[in-house]
Design a protein around this motif. Structure first.
Motif, PDB file in Angstrom:
ATOM      1  N   SER A  10       0.848  -1.198   0.000  1.00  0.00           N
ATOM      2  CA  SER A  10       0.000   0.000   0.000  1.00  0.00           C
ATOM      3  C   SER A  10       0.880   1.244   0.000  1.00  0.00           C
ATOM      4  O   SER A  10       1.863   1.311   0.724  1.00  0.00           O
ATOM      5  CB  SER A  10      -0.893   0.022   1.244  1.00  0.00           C
ATOM      6  OG  SER A  10      -1.474   1.312   1.396  1.00  0.00           O
ATOM      7  N   PRO A  61      -3.833  -2.719  -1.816  1.00  0.00           N
ATOM      8  CA  PRO A  61      -5.156  -2.279  -2.257  1.00  0.00           C
ATOM      9  C   PRO A  61      -5.257  -2.227  -3.774  1.00  0.00           C
ATOM     10  O   PRO A  61      -4.232  -2.198  -4.469  1.00  0.00           O
ATOM     11  CB  PRO A  61      -5.231  -0.858  -1.689  1.00  0.00           C
ATOM     12  CG  PRO A  61      -3.810  -0.376  -1.748  1.00  0.00           C
ATOM     13  CD  PRO A  61      -2.937  -1.575  -1.517  1.00  0.00           C
TER      14      PRO A  61
ATOM     15  N   GLY B  31      -2.594   8.081  -1.149  1.00  0.00           N
ATOM     16  CA  GLY B  31      -3.825   7.502  -0.632  1.00  0.00           C
ATOM     17  C   GLY B  31      -4.355   8.191   0.609  1.00  0.00           C
ATOM     18  O   GLY B  31      -4.989   7.566   1.447  1.00  0.00           O
TER      19      GLY B  31
HETATM   20  C1  LIG Z   1      -5.662   6.551  -5.987  1.00  0.00           C
HETATM   21  C2  LIG Z   1      -6.653   5.529  -5.485  1.00  0.00           C
HETATM   22  C3  LIG Z   1      -7.289   4.714  -6.392  1.00  0.00           C
HETATM   23  C4  LIG Z   1      -8.214   3.762  -5.966  1.00  0.00           C
HETATM   24  N1  LIG Z   1      -8.827   2.985  -6.900  1.00  0.00           N
HETATM   25  C5  LIG Z   1      -9.767   2.086  -6.524  1.00  0.00           C
HETATM   26  C6  LIG Z   1     -10.453   1.305  -7.506  1.00  0.00           C
HETATM   27  O1  LIG Z   1     -10.196   1.407  -8.704  1.00  0.00           O
HETATM   28  N2  LIG Z   1     -11.391   0.447  -7.079  1.00  0.00           N
HETATM   29  C7  LIG Z   1     -11.707   0.297  -5.745  1.00  0.00           C
HETATM   30  O2  LIG Z   1     -12.596  -0.502  -5.428  1.00  0.00           O
HETATM   31  N3  LIG Z   1     -11.052   1.008  -4.799  1.00  0.00           N
HETATM   32  C8  LIG Z   1     -10.094   1.893  -5.160  1.00  0.00           C
HETATM   33  N4  LIG Z   1      -9.432   2.629  -4.205  1.00  0.00           N
HETATM   34  C9  LIG Z   1      -9.758   2.416  -2.782  1.00  0.00           C
HETATM   35  C10 LIG Z   1      -8.746   1.536  -2.041  1.00  0.00           C
HETATM   36  O3  LIG Z   1      -8.560   0.308  -2.694  1.00  0.00           O
HETATM   37  C11 LIG Z   1      -9.255   1.292  -0.630  1.00  0.00           C
HETATM   38  O4  LIG Z   1      -9.393   2.522   0.029  1.00  0.00           O
HETATM   39  C12 LIG Z   1      -8.329   0.397   0.180  1.00  0.00           C
HETATM   40  O5  LIG Z   1      -8.982   0.004   1.365  1.00  0.00           O
HETATM   41  C13 LIG Z   1      -7.004   1.057   0.549  1.00  0.00           C
HETATM   42  O6  LIG Z   1      -6.210   0.097   1.199  1.00  0.00           O
HETATM   43  P1  LIG Z   1      -4.896   0.481   2.023  1.00  0.00           P
HETATM   44  O7  LIG Z   1      -5.341   1.295   3.207  1.00  0.00           O
HETATM   45  O8  LIG Z   1      -4.306  -0.823   2.408  1.00  0.00           O
HETATM   46  O9  LIG Z   1      -4.015   1.264   1.121  1.00  0.00           O
HETATM   47  C14 LIG Z   1      -8.506   3.606  -4.592  1.00  0.00           C
HETATM   48  C15 LIG Z   1      -7.860   4.432  -3.666  1.00  0.00           C
HETATM   49  C16 LIG Z   1      -6.948   5.396  -4.100  1.00  0.00           C
HETATM   50  C17 LIG Z   1      -6.286   6.274  -3.088  1.00  0.00           C
END
Ligand SMILES: Cc1cc2nc3c(=O)[nH]c(=O)nc-3n(C[C@H](O)[C@H](O)[C@H](O)COP(=O)(O)O)c2cc1C
Lengths: 203, 166
Positions: A10, A61, B31
């Motif tokens: 992530s 993610p 993120g």
């Molecule tokens: C730049 C960005 C793009 C994302 N694209 C998607 C996506 O295409 N589809 C989806 O379901 N979630 C998407 N997400 C949401 C993340 O997958 C979700 O918030 C996830 O829980 C983040 O995990 P982490 O905290 O381990 O990084 C996106 C988030 C960010 C910041």
């Protein structure tokens, strides 16, 4: 029993949902686990370390329908610097949207990488609603399936697992609206402000 | 926008904008969701990406040129696409039968994607699936993918630009 290396891909690894998922995994895993965040500077070190493990679990993610670019960059380094012994690669991917199926393209990319670089694929957990699930009454869904993932890897009885909140799309939409409204409140931002149609102040 | 410099000329009076992403300073998305919750519609990282995503949002036609890696966009293009999420809201809607984000002022667009490199059939198939998914999240009303080799990229770009200028 082998040792499992958990790598968090992530972009916000230290504060990520992926980290929390990894912690749950370690808690339920009967095999020994070691956890690392992938950072810009430790790619080579992690690639070399991989040879000490029977299994690697990538936790990351979904980003823009595929692999986060920081994780993609790690895979490119790994491709150029393979460990001497190749571990089995397992995956725990989570996405923000309700449908775990939205992770499918990223999984295909991972399979392509593994195939091209001669890694065996182990277990896969595709999680939907992964941004919020741990702080809802549906935490148990995530926990239960991560435990299943941990058991499958520790016993080398690899599996494909899929999970998400047991909600209709409409209810998910309502629940997510509350989630994001609260997120905004932490910064003093109202729902109306969050709903602006302006991008960089222009309409 | 392209992940490598292109030798193309764009008419002065034209409404076409060209970004060579490889010459811009664009950090990766961290993120933080600041663009949805803290400064809605604006990324907290104030680098060159903040000039690019408003243009993406306003365009009714886009042409993306990217090398492929593992069936997806390679680093430069992927970095920019991740940084384009300020054009969406945090809030979710049901779109094409799935949950997706509400878009801000984003014009529906015809997207052409030139994917180049030494591309296998499996990679082409993955990429087609990826772009079909992007279509739901990035407001593509239609999309066309052109697979080509690196040496043919400019010819392909010129062909598309001629079509647009007609
Ligand atoms: C730049 C960005 C793009 C994302 N694209 C998607 C996506 O295409 N589809 C989806 O379901 N979630 C998407 N997400 C949401 C993340 O997958 C979700 O918030 C996830 O829980 C983040 O995990 P982490 O905290 O381990 O990084 C996106 C988030 C960010 C910041």
């Amino acid at each position: 029993m082998g040792k499992i290396m958990i790598l968090n891909g992530s972009p916000r690894a230290p504060k990520s949902n992926s980290k929390r998922y990894a912690e749950i995994f370690s808690k339920y895993c009967t095999a020994e686990t070691e956890y690392y965040n992938i950072t810009k500077k430790n790619h080579l070190e992690l690639c070399a370390k991989m040879e000490d493990y029977s299994d690697v679990l990538f936790v990351f993610p979904l980003y823009a329908d595929s692999l986060p670019v920081v994780f993609l960059n790690f895979l490119k380094t790994l491709e150029a610097n393979p460990p001497r012994r190749k571990p089995v690669i397992s995956i725990l991917i989570n996405c923000g949207f309700l449908e775990y199926q939205q992770n499918k393209v990223a999984i295909r990319m991972m399979k392509f990488f593994c195939h091209q670089n001669h890694y065996i694929i182990g277990s896969i957990l595709m999680l939907g609603s992964g941004e919020a699930i741990l702080d809802t009454p549906f935490r148990y869904v995530a926990t239960r399936n991560i435990r299943k993932l941990a058991q499958s890897i520790a016993s080398k009885n690899y599996q494909l697992i899929r999970a998400t909140m047991p909600l209709t799309k409409k209810l998910f939409l309502m629940a997510s609206t509350i989630y994001w409204k609260r997120f905004g409140q932490k910064f003093g931002t109202t729902k109306e402000q969050m709903q602006t149609m302006e991008i960089e102040g222009e309409n | 926008m392209s992940d490598k410099p292109l030798d193309i000329s764009i008419r002065q009076d034209s409404e076409t904008r060209y970004f060579d992403l490889s010459s811009l300073k664009i950090a990766n998305c961290m993120g933080c969701f600041g663009c949805w919750t803290k400064t809605p519609g604006k990324c907290v990282i104030r680098d060159d990406a903040t000039k690019v995503y408003p243009c993406i949002a306003k365009s009714d036609k886009v042409l993306y040129v990217s090398r492929l890696k593992y069936g997806g966009y390679d680093t430069i293009m992927k970095t920019m696409l991740e940084r384009a999420i300020p054009v969406q809201q945090a809030f979710i809607r049901i779109h094409n039968g799935e949950t997706h984000h509400v878009q801000r002022a984003v014009v529906p667009k015809e997207a052409t994607i030139i994917a180049y490199g030494n591309i296998s059939d499996e990679e082409k198939d993955i990429f087609r699936q990826l772009v079909a998914r992007n279509a739901s999240n990035m407001s593509f009303s239609s999309h066309e993918i052109i697979f080509t080799t690196e040496s043919m990229v400019e010819d392909q770009v010129k062909r598309i630009l001629e079509k647009w200028e007609k």
